[in-house]
Motif scaffolding. Structure first.
Motif, PDB file in Angstrom:
ATOM      1  N   GLY A  53       0.810  -1.202   0.000  1.00 51.07           N
ATOM      2  CA  GLY A  53       0.000   0.000   0.000  1.00 51.07           C
ATOM      3  C   GLY A  53       0.842   1.250   0.000  1.00 51.07           C
ATOM      4  O   GLY A  53       2.035   1.215   0.305  1.00 51.07           O
ATOM      5  N   SER A  54       0.188   2.361  -0.353  1.00 50.58           N
ATOM      6  CA  SER A  54       0.866   3.656  -0.361  1.00 50.58           C
ATOM      7  C   SER A  54      -0.155   4.778  -0.256  1.00 50.58           C
ATOM      8  O   SER A  54      -1.354   4.566  -0.463  1.00 50.58           O
ATOM      9  N   ASP A  55       0.362   5.963   0.060  1.00 49.20           N
ATOM     10  CA  ASP A  55      -0.456   7.165   0.005  1.00 49.20           C
ATOM     11  C   ASP A  55      -0.413   7.704  -1.420  1.00 49.20           C
ATOM     12  O   ASP A  55       0.628   7.643  -2.083  1.00 49.20           O
ATOM     13  N   THR A  56      -1.527   8.243  -1.880  1.00 47.35           N
ATOM     14  CA  THR A  56      -1.600   8.857  -3.197  1.00 47.35           C
ATOM     15  C   THR A  56      -1.246  10.334  -3.038  1.00 47.35           C
ATOM     16  O   THR A  56      -1.897  11.035  -2.269  1.00 47.35           O
ATOM     17  N   PRO A  57      -0.210  10.784  -3.722  1.00 45.13           N
ATOM     18  CA  PRO A  57       0.199  12.187  -3.555  1.00 45.13           C
ATOM     19  C   PRO A  57      -0.859  13.150  -4.090  1.00 45.13           C
ATOM     20  O   PRO A  57      -1.646  12.795  -4.985  1.00 45.13           O
ATOM     21  N   PRO A  58      -0.867  14.378  -3.563  1.00 48.36           N
ATOM     22  CA  PRO A  58      -1.776  15.395  -4.091  1.00 48.36           C
ATOM     23  C   PRO A  58      -1.559  15.547  -5.597  1.00 48.36           C
ATOM     24  O   PRO A  58      -0.447  15.450  -6.097  1.00 48.36           O
ATOM     25  N   GLY A  59      -2.650  15.770  -6.301  1.00 45.16           N
ATOM     26  CA  GLY A  59      -2.567  15.931  -7.748  1.00 45.16           C
ATOM     27  C   GLY A  59      -2.802  14.639  -8.509  1.00 45.16           C
ATOM     28  O   GLY A  59      -3.060  14.670  -9.709  1.00 45.16           O
ATOM     29  N   MET A  60      -2.704  13.495  -7.832  1.00 44.64           N
ATOM     30  CA  MET A  60      -2.994  12.206  -8.464  1.00 44.64           C
ATOM     31  C   MET A  60      -4.393  11.772  -8.054  1.00 44.64           C
ATOM     32  O   MET A  60      -4.799  11.975  -6.909  1.00 44.64           O
ATOM     33  N   ASP A  61      -5.118  11.195  -8.990  1.00 46.60           N
ATOM     34  CA  ASP A  61      -6.482  10.748  -8.716  1.00 46.60           C
ATOM     35  C   ASP A  61      -6.498   9.554  -7.772  1.00 46.60           C
ATOM     36  O   ASP A  61      -5.688   8.643  -7.894  1.00 46.60           O
ATOM     37  N   LEU A  62      -7.415   9.589  -6.852  1.00 47.17           N
ATOM     38  CA  LEU A  62      -7.723   8.448  -5.992  1.00 47.17           C
ATOM     39  C   LEU A  62      -9.238   8.388  -5.896  1.00 47.17           C
ATOM     40  O   LEU A  62      -9.865   9.311  -5.376  1.00 47.17           O
ATOM     41  N   VAL A  63      -9.810   7.341  -6.431  1.00 48.19           N
ATOM     42  CA  VAL A  63     -11.254   7.163  -6.391  1.00 48.19           C
ATOM     43  C   VAL A  63     -11.539   5.989  -5.468  1.00 48.19           C
ATOM     44  O   VAL A  63     -11.193   4.853  -5.770  1.00 48.19           O
ATOM     45  N   VAL A  64     -12.123   6.295  -4.310  1.00 45.68           N
ATOM     46  CA  VAL A  64     -12.493   5.245  -3.375  1.00 45.68           C
ATOM     47  C   VAL A  64     -13.841   4.712  -3.820  1.00 45.68           C
ATOM     48  O   VAL A  64     -14.762   5.470  -4.085  1.00 45.68           O
ATOM     49  N   GLY A  65     -13.933   3.395  -3.924  1.00 49.46           N
ATOM     50  CA  GLY A  65     -15.179   2.829  -4.390  1.00 49.46           C
ATOM     51  C   GLY A  65     -15.200   1.324  -4.257  1.00 49.46           C
ATOM     52  O   GLY A  65     -14.510   0.748  -3.415  1.00 49.46           O
ATOM     53  N   ASN A  66     -15.952   0.726  -5.130  1.00 45.62           N
ATOM     54  CA  ASN A  66     -16.145  -0.716  -5.036  1.00 45.62           C
ATOM     55  C   ASN A  66     -15.411  -1.468  -6.137  1.00 45.62           C
ATOM     56  O   ASN A  66     -15.828  -2.528  -6.553  1.00 45.62           O
ATOM     57  N   ASN A  67     -14.278  -0.923  -6.596  1.00 51.58           N
ATOM     58  CA  ASN A  67     -13.564  -1.563  -7.694  1.00 51.58           C
ATOM     59  C   ASN A  67     -12.568  -2.616  -7.241  1.00 51.58           C
ATOM     60  O   ASN A  67     -11.974  -3.281  -8.075  1.00 51.58           O
ATOM     61  N   ILE A  68     -12.360  -2.793  -5.946  1.00 55.03           N
ATOM     62  CA  ILE A  68     -11.483  -3.857  -5.446  1.00 55.03           C
ATOM     63  C   ILE A  68     -12.019  -4.358  -4.115  1.00 55.03           C
ATOM     64  O   ILE A  68     -12.499  -3.583  -3.292  1.00 55.03           O
ATOM     65  N   THR A  69     -11.938  -5.644  -3.935  1.00 54.25           N
ATOM     66  CA  THR A  69     -12.277  -6.289  -2.673  1.00 54.25           C
ATOM     67  C   THR A  69     -11.227  -7.355  -2.435  1.00 54.25           C
ATOM     68  O   THR A  69     -10.840  -8.068  -3.359  1.00 54.25           O
ATOM     69  N   VAL A  70     -10.748  -7.456  -1.204  1.00 48.28           N
ATOM     70  CA  VAL A  70      -9.747  -8.452  -0.859  1.00 48.28           C
ATOM     71  C   VAL A  70     -10.472  -9.661  -0.275  1.00 48.28           C
ATOM     72  O   VAL A  70     -11.334  -9.520   0.592  1.00 48.28           O
ATOM     73  N   SER A  71     -10.122 -10.840  -0.772  1.00 46.70           N
ATOM     74  CA  SER A  71     -10.791 -12.070  -0.359  1.00 46.70           C
ATOM     75  C   SER A  71      -9.878 -12.904   0.530  1.00 46.70           C
ATOM     76  O   SER A  71      -8.720 -13.132   0.193  1.00 46.70           O
ATOM     77  N   LEU A  72     -10.414 -13.353   1.652  1.00 45.63           N
ATOM     78  CA  LEU A  72      -9.754 -14.302   2.547  1.00 45.63           C
ATOM     79  C   LEU A  72     -10.603 -15.555   2.573  1.00 45.63           C
ATOM     80  O   LEU A  72     -11.805 -15.479   2.846  1.00 45.63           O
TER      81      LEU A  72
END
Length: 137
Positions: free
Chosen positions: A64-83
């Motif tokens: 994981g990482s932080d998204t720097p200012p100026g770069m898009d970060l769209v929080v949503g339902n496009n990824i889910t982690v499965s255990l």
């Protein structure tokens, strides 16, 4: 090392807290490198996470990482982690920790296909699926 495939999670200023939380949940070794560690002169980014990696004794890898200012970060339902698996005690324990302070959309309970299954979004906005396989007869 051969090839591997693992989730890489993006955050807006919460990567350190999220990755430390996942280390508490799953155990393992966490390495964190900041933008400042790589020489970024911007003081606003110096302590932000450029890259982090959690490696567990079970072979899980989460980055994981932080998204720097100026770069898009769209929080949503496009990824889910499965255990998933048949180690019910571990899976229930991870479920309890991940769903705590999060939002449960499907409670962890027996489903029509016979397994226990639950779905939640943790307090950092990451979706998780947990499936506990039942012994085959």
């Amino acid at each position: 090392m051969g090839s591997r495939l693992n989730p890489y999670l993006s955050f807006r200023g919460e990567a350190r807290q999220a990755m430390e939380f996942y280390r508490e949940v799953f155990g393992g070794t966490l390495t964190i490198s900041t933008f400042g560690d790589f020489g970024n002169p911007d003081p606003a980014l110096a302590d932000q996470v450029m890259h982090s990696q959690l490696e567990t004794a079970r072979g899980f890898t989460l980055m994981g990482s932080d998204t720097p200012p100026g770069m898009d970060l769209v929080v949503g339902n496009n990824i889910t982690v499965s255990l998933s698996g048949d180690d019910a005690d571990d899976l229930r324990g991870w479920w309890d920790r991940l769903s705590e302070s999060g939002v449960v959309s499907v409670p962890l309970e027996k489903q029509m296909w016979g397994d226990e299954f639950g779905q939640c979004v943790d307090r950092f906005g990451i979706g998780w699926l947990v499936n506990i396989s039942q012994p085959q007869s």
